[in-house]
Design a protein around this motif. Structure first.
Motif, PDB file in Angstrom:
ATOM      1  N   LYS A  35       1.022  -1.210   0.134  1.00 52.52           N
ATOM      2  CA  LYS A  35      -0.224  -0.049   0.095  1.00 52.52           C
ATOM      3  C   LYS A  35       0.873   1.189  -0.066  1.00 52.52           C
ATOM      4  CE  LYS A  35      -3.574  -2.479   0.373  1.00 52.52           C
ATOM      5  NZ  LYS A  35      -4.598  -2.738  -0.572  1.00 52.52           N
ATOM      6  N   MET A  36       0.493   2.296  -1.037  1.00 56.82           N
ATOM      7  CA  MET A  36       1.336   3.515  -0.722  1.00 56.82           C
ATOM      8  C   MET A  36       0.835   4.401   0.141  1.00 56.82           C
ATOM      9  SD  MET A  36       3.570   3.301  -3.389  1.00 56.82           S
ATOM     10  CE  MET A  36       3.900   1.757  -2.419  1.00 56.82           C
ATOM     11  N   MET A  37       1.381   5.338   0.434  1.00 60.29           N
ATOM     12  CA  MET A  37       1.127   6.606   1.380  1.00 60.29           C
ATOM     13  C   MET A  37      -0.589   7.062   0.852  1.00 60.29           C
ATOM     14  SD  MET A  37       3.627   6.180   2.776  1.00 60.29           S
ATOM     15  CE  MET A  37       3.280   7.163   4.121  1.00 60.29           C
ATOM     16  N   SER A  38      -1.087   7.313   2.214  1.00 61.10           N
ATOM     17  CA  SER A  38      -2.529   7.504   1.972  1.00 61.10           C
ATOM     18  C   SER A  38      -3.010   8.552   3.047  1.00 61.10           C
ATOM     19  CB  SER A  38      -3.646   6.224   1.576  1.00 61.10           C
ATOM     20  OG  SER A  38      -3.534   5.840   2.874  1.00 61.10           O
ATOM     21  N   PHE A  39      -3.793   9.389   2.760  1.00 62.03           N
ATOM     22  CA  PHE A  39      -4.572  10.339   3.614  1.00 62.03           C
ATOM     23  C   PHE A  39      -5.851   9.891   4.149  1.00 62.03           C
ATOM     24  CE2 PHE A  39      -1.645  12.956   0.995  1.00 62.03           C
ATOM     25  CZ  PHE A  39      -0.994  13.821   1.965  1.00 62.03           C
ATOM     26  N   ARG A 300      -0.125  18.891   3.988  1.00 65.84           N
ATOM     27  CA  ARG A 300      -0.812  18.197   3.019  1.00 65.84           C
ATOM     28  C   ARG A 300       0.069  18.073   1.820  1.00 65.84           C
ATOM     29  NH1 ARG A 300      -5.915  15.697   2.979  1.00 65.84           N
ATOM     30  NH2 ARG A 300      -6.184  14.381   0.915  1.00 65.84           N
ATOM     31  N   GLU A 301       0.437  19.086   1.294  1.00 65.05           N
ATOM     32  CA  GLU A 301       1.174  19.016  -0.036  1.00 65.05           C
ATOM     33  C   GLU A 301       2.694  18.468   0.113  1.00 65.05           C
ATOM     34  OE1 GLU A 301       0.863  23.032  -1.388  1.00 65.05           O
ATOM     35  OE2 GLU A 301      -1.045  22.977  -1.923  1.00 65.05           O
ATOM     36  N   ASP A 302       3.151  18.843   1.229  1.00 67.86           N
ATOM     37  CA  ASP A 302       4.538  18.271   1.745  1.00 67.86           C
ATOM     38  C   ASP A 302       4.672  16.835   1.695  1.00 67.86           C
ATOM     39  OD1 ASP A 302       5.522  20.942   1.602  1.00 67.86           O
ATOM     40  OD2 ASP A 302       5.637  21.125   3.715  1.00 67.86           O
ATOM     41  N   LEU A 303       3.519  16.345   2.421  1.00 70.53           N
ATOM     42  CA  LEU A 303       3.249  14.898   2.614  1.00 70.53           C
ATOM     43  C   LEU A 303       3.090  14.378   1.363  1.00 70.53           C
ATOM     44  CD1 LEU A 303       1.801  14.843   6.075  1.00 70.53           C
ATOM     45  CD2 LEU A 303       3.970  14.107   5.561  1.00 70.53           C
ATOM     46  N   ALA A 304       2.117  14.804   0.628  1.00 70.75           N
ATOM     47  CA  ALA A 304       1.695  14.502  -0.814  1.00 70.75           C
ATOM     48  C   ALA A 304       2.970  14.036  -1.668  1.00 70.75           C
ATOM     49  CB  ALA A 304       0.657  15.144  -1.311  1.00 70.75           C
TER      50      ALA A 304
END
Length: 372
Positions: A35-39, A300-304
């Motif tokens: 699983k990739m990173m997810s919010f 959020r943009e940085d973590l994305a």
């Protein structure tokens, strides 16, 4: 409250919201795509509006609560894997789970969350006990996930990662937050957090670490001996764990050994203990997680961006699922794979990403990169 009407409406909505999409046959459940990173931002359902005569319980993985309505109907609540279910018995003396009705089923938390206090359950889902919400008595409740919808969670569990790739991922995290401090815990003799010390992706030798963006020095980071690094509204806290940093040797046993006995041939899979030293390859799950106020779009943009960088390090790879008796390719799937594993598999036809089967009498299936 009309329990039958409530059950019908809520469980119908839940079944739609929780539609299953695994993308893999049962024979390959052991090797699902990483699983990739997810919010995830929780969304509370409509309040139950349920007043109970009794309610007790709590715990973790699962959190469970047992209660009783004023009519003497048993109530059972279970929270695990981010999923909450509430069952009410049909008549006094019946078991709420086996003989009752599901009046609420919802995926509210992140996929591995399973901790909730009684007060948090009542507050978030519209339940009272004799007309009031019970006072919080769980001293660790502040550690539990915020399910009110005000907090967004970012997480990923990257399976079958090698040490070299884990350090590349950690380097990408540090590059995404170039001013952040990468720290590891230092424990006292009682195994409590005593202090933090800075480290680097190349030097880290402990199984967990934190990447903390915001402070310019360790003195600005708050810690607790029991809870670790404490959240701070002015800091981004990314928790990272990977056991091989501290224990780098392969140490697992899979179904592979039974497959070797049944098939009369040697098979190699990553992280299997006991393999020859020149063939052994250690892998484990690398986890990253963070939380932040849902309206903070900068974080959020940085973590994305970090999630996108991680995806590039784990490119989608065409995989074949092969019947190990007949040699037939029974399926092909594409999903992210650590490039070090692809290279390792290329050195021999007896190397597999996973060896598994659906049932005791089903054929053994090997999974490996295609076109090697």
């Amino acid at each position: 409250m009309n329990l039958r009407l409530q059950s019908s409406n809520l469980c119908r909505r839940a079944s739609i919201a929780m539609g299953k999409d695994c993308g893999f046959t049962n024979a390959r459940m052991e090797h699902q795509a990483m699983k990739m990173m997810s919010f995830h931002t929780p969304e509370l359902p409509e309040p139950l509006g349920l007043d109970l005569a009794k309610l007790r319980g709590g715990g973790s993985c699962p959190a469970q609560f047992y209660g009783e309505t004023h009519e003497g109907l048993g109530v059972y609540v279970r929270y695990r894997g981010g999923a909450l279910r509430v069952h009410v018995a049909n008549k006094p003396g019946d078991d709420a789970l086996d003989d009752g009705q599901c009046i609420l089923q919802t995926q509210i938390g992140t996929r591995y969350d399973g901790t909730m206090s009684l007060t948090q359950f009542c507050t978030n889902f519209g339940v009272t006990v004799n007309g009031i919400i019970p006072e919080e008595t769980d001293p660790e409740a502040r550690r539990n996930a915020d399910l009110t919808g005000q907090t967004t969670y970012w997480e990923g569990y990257l399976r079958q990662i090698t040490i070299e790739t884990s350090r590349r991922i950690l380097s990408e995290a540090c590059s995404t937050f170039p001013e952040a401090l990468l720290v590891r815990p230092v424990l006292n003799d009682a195994y409590k957090l005593e202090r933090l010390e800075t480290t680097t992706p190349e030097q880290i030798d402990y199984w967990n670490a934190w990447l903390i963006n915001g402070p310019s020095a360790l003195a600005e980071v708050s810690i607790d001996p029991e809870f670790g690094v404490l959240p701070n509204s002015d800091q981004i806290l990314v928790a990272i764990s990977f056991s091989l940093w501290q224990y780098p040797a392969p140490r697992y046993t899979s179904q592979k050994r039974q497959a070797e006995a049944d098939l009369g041939r040697t098979l190699f899979v990553p992280s299997e203990r006991g393999m020859p030293e020149d063939i052994a390859l250690a892998t484990d799950t690398l986890s990253l997680s963070a939380s932040f106020p849902k309206e903070n779009h900068v974080v959020r943009e940085d973590l994305a961006a970090l999630g996108e960088a991680i995806e590039k390090l784990l490119p989608a790879t065409q995989m074949e699922c092969i019947n190990l008796v007949s040699g037939d390719v029974i399926d092909r799937v594409e999903h992210p794979v650590d490039p070090a594993i692809v290279e390792w598999c290329s050195y021999g036809n007896n190397r597999w990403v996973a060896v598994t089967r659906e049932k005791p009498n089903s054929p053994w299936v090997g999974i490996r990169p295609a076109n090697l």
